[in-house]
Each structure stands twice: as C-alpha cells, then as structure tokens.
Design an enzyme around this catalytic site. Structure first.
Site, PDB file in Angstrom:
ATOM      1  N   GLU A  89       0.844  -1.208   0.000  1.00  9.27           N
ATOM      2  CA  GLU A  89       0.000   0.000   0.000  1.00  9.27           C
ATOM      3  C   GLU A  89       0.875   1.252   0.000  1.00  9.27           C
ATOM      4  OE1 GLU A  89      -1.489   1.970   3.320  1.00  9.27           O
ATOM      5  OE2 GLU A  89      -1.133   0.300   4.699  1.00  9.27           O
ATOM      6  N   LYS A 119      -5.316  10.647   0.383  1.00 16.14           N
ATOM      7  CA  LYS A 119      -5.483   9.329   0.999  1.00 16.14           C
ATOM      8  C   LYS A 119      -6.741   8.728   0.372  1.00 16.14           C
ATOM      9  CE  LYS A 119      -6.795   7.243   5.422  1.00 16.14           C
ATOM     10  NZ  LYS A 119      -7.032   7.476   6.859  1.00 16.14           N
ATOM     11  N   VAL A 159      -5.486   0.340   2.814  1.00 15.71           N
ATOM     12  CA  VAL A 159      -5.627  -1.121   2.739  1.00 15.71           C
ATOM     13  C   VAL A 159      -6.813  -1.472   1.844  1.00 15.71           C
ATOM     14  CG1 VAL A 159      -6.218  -3.178   4.082  1.00 15.71           C
ATOM     15  CG2 VAL A 159      -4.474  -1.590   4.927  1.00 15.71           C
ATOM     16  N   ASP A 166     -17.044   5.315  13.762  1.00 19.26           N
ATOM     17  CA  ASP A 166     -15.810   5.245  12.988  1.00 19.26           C
ATOM     18  C   ASP A 166     -15.319   3.804  12.888  1.00 19.26           C
ATOM     19  OD1 ASP A 166     -13.467   5.643  11.657  1.00 19.26           O
ATOM     20  OD2 ASP A 166     -12.685   7.191  12.991  1.00 19.26           O
ATOM     21  N   SER A 216     -13.252   1.505  10.041  1.00 18.70           N
ATOM     22  CA  SER A 216     -12.489   1.629   8.790  1.00 18.70           C
ATOM     23  C   SER A 216     -13.140   0.856   7.651  1.00 18.70           C
ATOM     24  CB  SER A 216     -11.070   1.121   8.999  1.00 18.70           C
ATOM     25  OG  SER A 216     -10.376   1.145   7.769  1.00 18.70           O
ATOM     26  N   ALA A 217     -13.113   1.457   6.456  1.00 20.34           N
ATOM     27  CA  ALA A 217     -13.577   0.761   5.247  1.00 20.34           C
ATOM     28  C   ALA A 217     -12.718  -0.468   4.952  1.00 20.34           C
ATOM     29  CB  ALA A 217     -13.551   1.725   4.061  1.00 20.34           C
ATOM     30  N   ASP A 218     -11.541  -0.571   5.579  1.00 17.60           N
ATOM     31  CA  ASP A 218     -10.707  -1.767   5.390  1.00 17.60           C
ATOM     32  C   ASP A 218     -11.472  -3.033   5.772  1.00 17.60           C
ATOM     33  OD1 ASP A 218      -8.696   0.068   4.852  1.00 17.60           O
ATOM     34  OD2 ASP A 218      -7.507  -0.394   6.640  1.00 17.60           O
ATOM     35  N   LYS A 242      -3.651  -1.747  15.142  1.00 16.84           N
ATOM     36  CA  LYS A 242      -3.092  -0.866  16.161  1.00 16.84           C
ATOM     37  C   LYS A 242      -4.020  -0.719  17.342  1.00 16.84           C
ATOM     38  CE  LYS A 242      -2.589   2.225  13.184  1.00 16.84           C
ATOM     39  NZ  LYS A 242      -2.641   1.339  12.062  1.00 16.84           N
TER      40      LYS A 242
HETATM   41  N1  PSU Z   1      -1.705   1.466   9.681  1.00 17.30           N
HETATM   42  C1  PSU Z   1      -0.459   1.990   9.727  1.00 17.30           C
HETATM   43  N2  PSU Z   1      -0.134   3.009   8.943  1.00 17.30           N
HETATM   44  C2  PSU Z   1      -1.029   3.502   8.066  1.00 17.30           C
HETATM   45  C3  PSU Z   1      -2.329   2.920   7.992  1.00 17.30           C
HETATM   46  C4  PSU Z   1      -2.626   1.909   8.824  1.00 17.30           C
HETATM   47  O1  PSU Z   1       0.354   1.557  10.493  1.00 17.30           O
HETATM   48  O2  PSU Z   1      -0.667   4.437   7.363  1.00 17.30           O
HETATM   49  C5  PSU Z   1      -3.284   3.404   6.960  1.00 17.30           C
HETATM   50  C6  PSU Z   1      -3.651   2.230   6.054  1.00 17.30           C
HETATM   51  O3  PSU Z   1      -3.582   2.676   4.721  1.00 17.30           O
HETATM   52  C7  PSU Z   1      -5.074   1.912   6.436  1.00 17.30           C
HETATM   53  C8  PSU Z   1      -5.570   3.271   6.798  1.00 17.30           C
HETATM   54  O4  PSU Z   1      -5.814   1.345   5.387  1.00 17.30           O
HETATM   55  O5  PSU Z   1      -4.510   3.848   7.526  1.00 17.30           O
HETATM   56  C9  PSU Z   1      -6.836   3.203   7.598  1.00 17.30           C
HETATM   57  O6  PSU Z   1      -7.387   4.473   7.653  1.00 17.30           O
HETATM   58  P1  PSU Z   1      -8.849   4.669   8.283  1.00 17.30           P
HETATM   59  O7  PSU Z   1      -8.690   4.317   9.721  1.00 17.30           O
HETATM   60  O8  PSU Z   1      -9.141   6.124   8.046  1.00 17.30           O
HETATM   61  O9  PSU Z   1      -9.751   3.750   7.538  1.00 17.30           O
HETATM   62 MN    MN Z   2     -12.226   6.081   9.944  1.00 17.02          MN
END
Ligand code: PSU
Ligand code: MN
Length: 319
Positions: free
Chosen positions: A34, A95, A115, A147, A149-151, A168
């Site tokens: 990614e 992003k 992701v 909140d 994540s879309a992941d 994390k």
């Molecule tokens: N975990 C990391 N570093 C990052 C991310 C996750 O250690 O940069 C990034 C990844 O690209 C993940 C995104 O898909 O953060 C998730 O963002 P959000 O929580 O806004 O969905």
């Molecule tokens: Mn989010």
C-alpha cells in the site's frame, strides 16, 4: 486463474510497471504494497527509505514488490524508483479508500491507496498477497462516532490475503475481531497464538488459527477461495521482539493522542494519520522504529506466502 476479477473495463485503469510485467512474464509472484503508509503513515524521509527497504526484502525472497498508487488517472501497480520518491516527497497526496477511487482517478490527481483501495487494485491486477503495516478497524468509541475503517468491509468482500502486524491499539481490537468474524473473514496468526497489536506483540486477543508455515497458510487460503468464499484473509504476525513496545506504555500515548484528536475536532479520514503522527512524537520516535521493523518483517512473511500460494494453484479434497 482461480481469482474472479470484476468488470473487464476496470482493467483499462491498470498500469503495470516494467518490473512487474517482467515478473509476470517470468512467472515470479507479485506482492502488493500500500502507499498510504508512505504518504500518511510515516514522516519524510523515513517513509521513502522504508518503502525502498520493504521492496528490497520482497525481492530478496524471490518475489516482486508492487507498490500501488494512483497517478495520472491510472492505477499504478509497481512504482519505478523516481515515482516512489515523487509519491513520498509530495505534500497533500490524497489518501484514497474505496469511495475516493473515482474522484482521484477521474481528476488525474496523485493518490495513495489505503488497505481497502490497495485490496481492490491488487485484485483487479490478479495479485493474491498484499503486505501492509496494520489494518484499519473499529475505532475506540465507535458506538458514538461510528468510525469503522472501510478496510474491514473490504476484507469482507475482496479475496486478497492481507499480511499485517495485526491492528493498532488506537483501535478497539476486540470489536475489530468481532466485526471480521461477523463477515466471515478468517484471522490467522503466524508465530504465536495471540493476535498482534502492531507496535505491541500481544493484543490480549487470540487469532482464529495459528499457522506458522507458509505452505500451511497457502493451503488454508487456497481452500478458502476454492470453496468460493471470496473474502479477504488476515494473516497477522508480531513485530520482531527487539523493536516491540510494551502495551501499557503505548496505551498511555494513545490515550493522550485520542484526547487531543477529540479536543481538536479531528474526524473522518484524518483521524488515523493524526494518531500515528502524535504517537510517534510522544514516543520519541520509538513507535516509528517499531513501525519500520514490523513492516519489513511482514514483507518477508508475505513474500514467502506469495511463493507458496503460486506453487499451490488448487486444493481439492484428498490432495
Ligand atoms: N496502519 C499503519 N499506517 C497507516 C495505515 C494503517 O500503520 O498508514 C493506513 C492504512 O492505509 C489503512 C488506513 O488502510 O490507515 C486506515 O485508515 P482509516 O482508519 O481512516 O480507515
Ligand atoms: Mn475512519
């Protein structure tokens, strides 16, 4: 090919780098990487050095790395070194998650893929294994903020194996694992029973299955997809011991960063980059060192999985 790919017109957006094309021609497996971790996950210039080091680990294992990013209206699968440097050094790169893909591609702006978006692009390009640092998940306090994540939704619908160091602890890991269970996404662990928590080796939760060996992981994943269970698979492996941080210590930094984010009204896609950057500051750079170590280790595990999967085109009962 066992992988089913979406509508064929989508392939018109894919641009393979010369190195990825050569690997394909030689039958060498390709591992997706990614790029949001490059643009929003780490500061310059550690981001570029780390991205290069991760690619080198994958090559040393005999697979070809393909960092995925959006440039000039195309999905670049594999970046040449000058492109990687441009991505890492340009401020204000978008992003890009699933819903941002059309905006970034239609406008021709530069975008880094999360992701979720990397899974979509990897699958379109016929890549089965994707290496990242940590997946997104259900945020702490999601009952109020919504909140998530879309992941996670992407893992529920796109058949790509995602190699990571878990999720994390800026997230609610218990709820993240519940969500994955609901959506039928297997969670495998390599090297330990526990599900890893990014900077921290043990999240306090267990993975579904422990599979230490790449052949066993490949057999599991190939069986999943041969059955037509077209979801992602999470393969989590802990940060190497030498760079691991203690849970209590990390939790303190995270609590402080979360309070600041709340106080400053940070929301939406800005939350994760803010928390990562703040934790890096509060830890005096130790979280960044852990982040670099873990992604290099993930790359090794992912490359070995890609080789094993390539050697195992099908799994049928009895063979
Ligand atoms: N975990 C990391 N570093 C990052 C991310 C996750 O250690 O940069 C990034 C990844 O690209 C993940 C995104 O898909 O953060 C998730 O963002 P959000 O929580 O806004 O969905
Ligand atoms: Mn989010």
């Amino acid at each position: 090919m066992l992988i089913k790919t979406p509508a064929s017109d989508a392939h018109a957006f894919i641009h393979l780098s010369p190195a990825v094309q050569a690997a394909r021609a030689a039958g060498r497996p390709v591992v997706a990487l990614e790029s949001t971790i490059v643009t929003h996950g780490m500061p310059w210039p550690d981001n570029l050095a780390t991205a290069r080091a991760v690619e080198a680990v994958i090559r040393a294992e005999g697979a070809e790395p393909a960092t995925i990013a959006l440039m000039d209206g195309r999905i670049h699968v594999g970046l040449q070194d000058a492109e990687l440097e441009r991505l890492a050094s340009t401020p204000g790169v978008h992003k890009t998650s699933r819903r941002d893909l059309p905006a970034v591609l239609a406008s021709g702006q530069m975008g880094s893929t999360t992701v979720a978006a990397t899974m979509i692009c990897a699958h379109l390009a016929g890549i089965e294994v994707f290496v990242t640092g940590g997946i997104g998940g259900v945020h702490r306090g999601a009952a109020q903020s919504f909140d998530i994540s879309a992941d996670l939704q992407e893992l529920a619908r796109t058949p790509v194996a995602v190699v990571c160091a878990g999720a994390k602890s800026i997230l609610d890991i218990g709820l993240t694992l519940e969500y994955l269970e609901t959506h039928g996404v297997p969670v495998l662990s390599c090297g330990q029973d526990a599900f890893a928590a990014f900077y921290v080796r043990d999240s306090g939760h267990r993975a579904d299955h422990r599979l230490d060996d790449a052949q066993a992981q490949a057999r599991f994943i190939r069986t999943q997809w041969t059955l037509g269970l077209a979801t992602g698979v999470v393969l989590a492996t802990p940060v190497p011991e030498a760079d691991a941080l203690a849970r209590e210590e990390v939790d303190g930094w995270i609590d402080a960063a979360l309070r600041e984010a709340h106080g400053q009204g940070i929301a939406g896609k800005a939350v994760t980059p803010f928390l990562l950057a703040r934790v890096a500051q509060l830890s005096g750079g130790r979280s960044l060192a852990a982040n670099i170590a873990l992604i290099k280790h993930n790359a090794q595990v992912g490359a070995r999985l890609a080789l094993a999967l390539a050697a195992l085109r099908e799994v049928l009962p009895g063979n």
